[in-house]
Design a protein around this motif. Structure first.
Motif, PDB file in Angstrom:
ATOM      1  N   ASP A  43       5.331   0.634  11.509  1.00 44.30           N
ATOM      2  CA  ASP A  43       3.885   0.445  11.553  1.00 44.30           C
ATOM      3  C   ASP A  43       3.418  -0.439  10.407  1.00 44.30           C
ATOM      4  OD1 ASP A  43       3.531   2.285  13.726  1.00 44.30           O
ATOM      5  OD2 ASP A  43       3.791   3.925  12.291  1.00 44.30           O
ATOM      6  N   THR A  44       2.294  -1.125  10.621  1.00 41.64           N
ATOM      7  CA  THR A  44       1.642  -1.852   9.539  1.00 41.64           C
ATOM      8  C   THR A  44       0.679  -0.889   8.857  1.00 41.64           C
ATOM      9  OG1 THR A  44       1.833  -3.959  10.692  1.00 41.64           O
ATOM     10  CG2 THR A  44       0.161  -3.820   8.964  1.00 41.64           C
ATOM     11  N   VAL A  45       0.726  -0.854   7.523  1.00 44.28           N
ATOM     12  CA  VAL A  45      -0.089   0.093   6.764  1.00 44.28           C
ATOM     13  C   VAL A  45      -0.847  -0.632   5.663  1.00 44.28           C
ATOM     14  CG1 VAL A  45       1.472   2.026   7.234  1.00 44.28           C
ATOM     15  CG2 VAL A  45       1.778   0.675   5.161  1.00 44.28           C
ATOM     16  N   PRO A  74      -3.186  -3.656  -0.813  1.00 45.80           N
ATOM     17  CA  PRO A  74      -2.203  -4.427  -0.046  1.00 45.80           C
ATOM     18  C   PRO A  74      -1.965  -3.888   1.367  1.00 45.80           C
ATOM     19  CG  PRO A  74      -1.106  -3.062  -1.676  1.00 45.80           C
ATOM     20  CD  PRO A  74      -2.580  -2.958  -1.939  1.00 45.80           C
ATOM     21  N   VAL A  75      -1.712  -4.816   2.283  1.00 42.44           N
ATOM     22  CA  VAL A  75      -1.294  -4.500   3.646  1.00 42.44           C
ATOM     23  C   VAL A  75       0.194  -4.802   3.735  1.00 42.44           C
ATOM     24  CG1 VAL A  75      -1.535  -5.124   6.075  1.00 42.44           C
ATOM     25  CG2 VAL A  75      -3.569  -5.008   4.593  1.00 42.44           C
ATOM     26  N   LEU A  76       0.951  -3.823   4.228  1.00 45.15           N
ATOM     27  CA  LEU A  76       2.402  -3.989   4.346  1.00 45.15           C
ATOM     28  C   LEU A  76       2.823  -3.882   5.803  1.00 45.15           C
ATOM     29  CD1 LEU A  76       1.877  -2.263   1.487  1.00 45.15           C
ATOM     30  CD2 LEU A  76       4.319  -2.626   1.369  1.00 45.15           C
ATOM     31  N   ILE A 104      -3.497   3.856   5.331  1.00 44.33           N
ATOM     32  CA  ILE A 104      -4.019   3.918   6.689  1.00 44.33           C
ATOM     33  C   ILE A 104      -3.134   3.069   7.590  1.00 44.33           C
ATOM     34  CG2 ILE A 104      -5.648   2.020   6.327  1.00 44.33           C
ATOM     35  CD1 ILE A 104      -7.612   3.605   8.143  1.00 44.33           C
ATOM     36  N   ASN A 105      -2.818   3.614   8.749  1.00 42.67           N
ATOM     37  CA  ASN A 105      -2.099   2.868   9.763  1.00 42.67           C
ATOM     38  C   ASN A 105      -3.109   1.897  10.375  1.00 42.67           C
ATOM     39  OD1 ASN A 105      -1.275   2.162  12.490  1.00 42.67           O
ATOM     40  ND2 ASN A 105       0.360   3.669  12.258  1.00 42.67           N
TER      41      ASN A 105
END
Length: 128
Positions: A43-45, A74-76, A104-105
């Motif tokens: 998932d992107t978190v 940051p978004v990972l 947060i997902n």
């Protein structure tokens, strides 16, 4: 180095003692730490908030919380890694930190906590 994986997010921490310094006419021991956040999930978190408990053997526990880390949220994406460094001042030469990140997902908007493992803050003299 210590690490912990929560819901596919790996938090690794490396610490360093930077010596003693005076602030406001008081002697403090200065520590730095580098945190690596690895997204091992599919998932992107997004990291939205942080919560820290800072233990100082000569002082009361300090709570630090707020938005993001070092001014960023940051978004990972899957397999991304985000690394940052920060530090703290202790009156004692022995302490520790622990906490969590709120993430947060980005697809489901589900919030979850990612544990930051307890790590020791100790002067070099005590490590020998």
């Amino acid at each position: 180095m210590v690490y912990k994986i929560t819901k596919g997010i790996k938090i690794s921490v490396k610490t360093n003692y930077n010596g003693a310094d005076y602030r406001n006419n008081r002697l403090y021991h200065t520590f730095s730490y580098v945190i690596s956040i690895e997204n091992k999930s599919s998932d992107t978190v997004k990291l939205t908030d942080r919560f820290w408990k800072i233990y100082d053997s000569l002082n009361s526990t300090e709570i630090v919380s707020g938005e993001g880390v070092v001014g960023q949220t940051p978004v990972l994406k899957p397999n991304d890694t985000y690394v940052y460094s920060s530090g703290c001042f202790l009156e004692s030469n022995v302490g520790a930190m622990k906490g969590f990140y709120t993430m947060i997902n980005t697809d489901t908007y589900q919030q979850f906590k990612v544990i930051i493992p307890t790590f020791q803050l100790t002067t070099l003299a005590l490590l020998n």
